[in-house]
Design an enzyme around this catalytic site. Structure first.
Site: not given
Ligand code: ATR
Length: 282
Positions: A72, A109
């Protein structure tokens, strides 16, 4: 799956390992239900292989990818442009490969976290009081960034390794601060487990839930098992709880829209499908 042609829109998920990811299950179920000419595939580059993969996908080779552990941060680093959510989290879970050759990074997210909270704890308002995040890794960073953007007045980070909590607070800034476990939960609006504790049925994080107000919402990002030890403890105290599976599903929704230009179709129960995939019943 039916009818993928040469004109299919392709997206995927990049992680290592990626074998147990639920994202292909969710996205391909939505693709099939919507009757799209599209596919969503798992990709697992070797350590160090992420930048070359991303570079090779420039120019719309595929529409985009979701990104999971451990890539990420690298995903954000390879982008030409990033959303405020991705910049504040210091990580991206979504890369879009634009036709002009550029790469756009986003982080859904946080949207997933907030959507799961409002779905499973109706009326929850992130701006209404202090948030407590247990953990200081990537998942905790994403949660802290989302809560700051949603107006949380105080975001308290509790972590085994205090240095990491201080680093997170310094990086995300604003109302985020590192606190000692002892006085973290007083007056909390929401308490979120962003550690890996509780995974596969283990003991959850140490948090004295007796110190939390009766109105506090308790969320666990761990979703295997769905009812973690931490969630069970919160329920035993009568607190409202939110599970990590809903967060996973809700972060996938804006990703799907970004890849394929349409909302996931209604009328397909991807939560039931995900539960079946991970071997859970309810
Ligand atoms: P992720 O990117 O998924 O958040 P991570 O960066 O490895 O993963 O972070 C894992 C988190 O779980 C950290 O907050 C870690 O605490 P430390 O920073 O002290 O390592 C926490 N964690 C993992 N195992 C733990 C344990 N046995 N006790 C307490 N905290 C633990």
């Amino acid at each position: 799956m039916s009818g993928i042609t040469g004109a299919a829109l392709v997206a995927g998920i990049v992680g290592r390992p990626v074998t147990h990811s639920l994202s292909p299950v969710l996205h391909n179920a939505w693709i099939a239900a919507a009757g799209l000419n599209a596919a969503y595939v798992p990709l697992a580059p070797a350590a160090g292989g992420f930048p070359a993969l991303a570079e090779g996908l420039r120019g719309g080779v595929i529409r985009g990818v979701n990104v999971t552990i451990p890539f990420k941060e690298e995903a954000l680093a390879c982008a030409d442009e990033a959303s405020p959510a991705a910049r504040l989290a210091g990580a991206a879970n979504l890369l879009l490969f634009r036709d002009d050759g550029s790469i756009f990074a986003d982080n859904t997210d946080g949207l997933g976290l907030l959507a799961a909270l409002s779905l499973q704890a109706p009326g929850f308002d992130p701006a209404a009081g202090p948030a407590v995040i247990l953990g200081a890794g990537g998942a905790a960073r994403g949660a802290a960034a989302a809560l700051v953007l949603a107006g949380a007045p105080d975001v308290r980070i509790v972590n085994r390794t205090a240095d990491r909590a201080h680093a997170l607070a310094a990086d995300v800034g604003g109302p985020v601060r590192a606190v000692d476990p002892g006085d973290a939960l007083a007056g909390a609006n929401v308490i979120i487990n962003a550690t890996s504790l509780g995974l596969n049925g283990g003991q959850g994080p140490e948090a004295e839930l007796a110190d939390a107000p009766a109105t506090a919402v308790v969320m666990d990002m761990v979703y295997k098992p769905l009812r973690t030890e931490f969630i069970a403890r919160a329920r035993a105290r009568g607190l409202r709880t939110v599970d990590g599976l809903e967060m996973l599903i809700r972060q996938a929704v804006p990703s799907f829209e970004a890849f394929f230009g349409v909302a996931p179709p209604a009328g397909i129960d991807v939560r039931a499908l995900a539960l079946k995939t991970i071997g859970e019943t309810a």
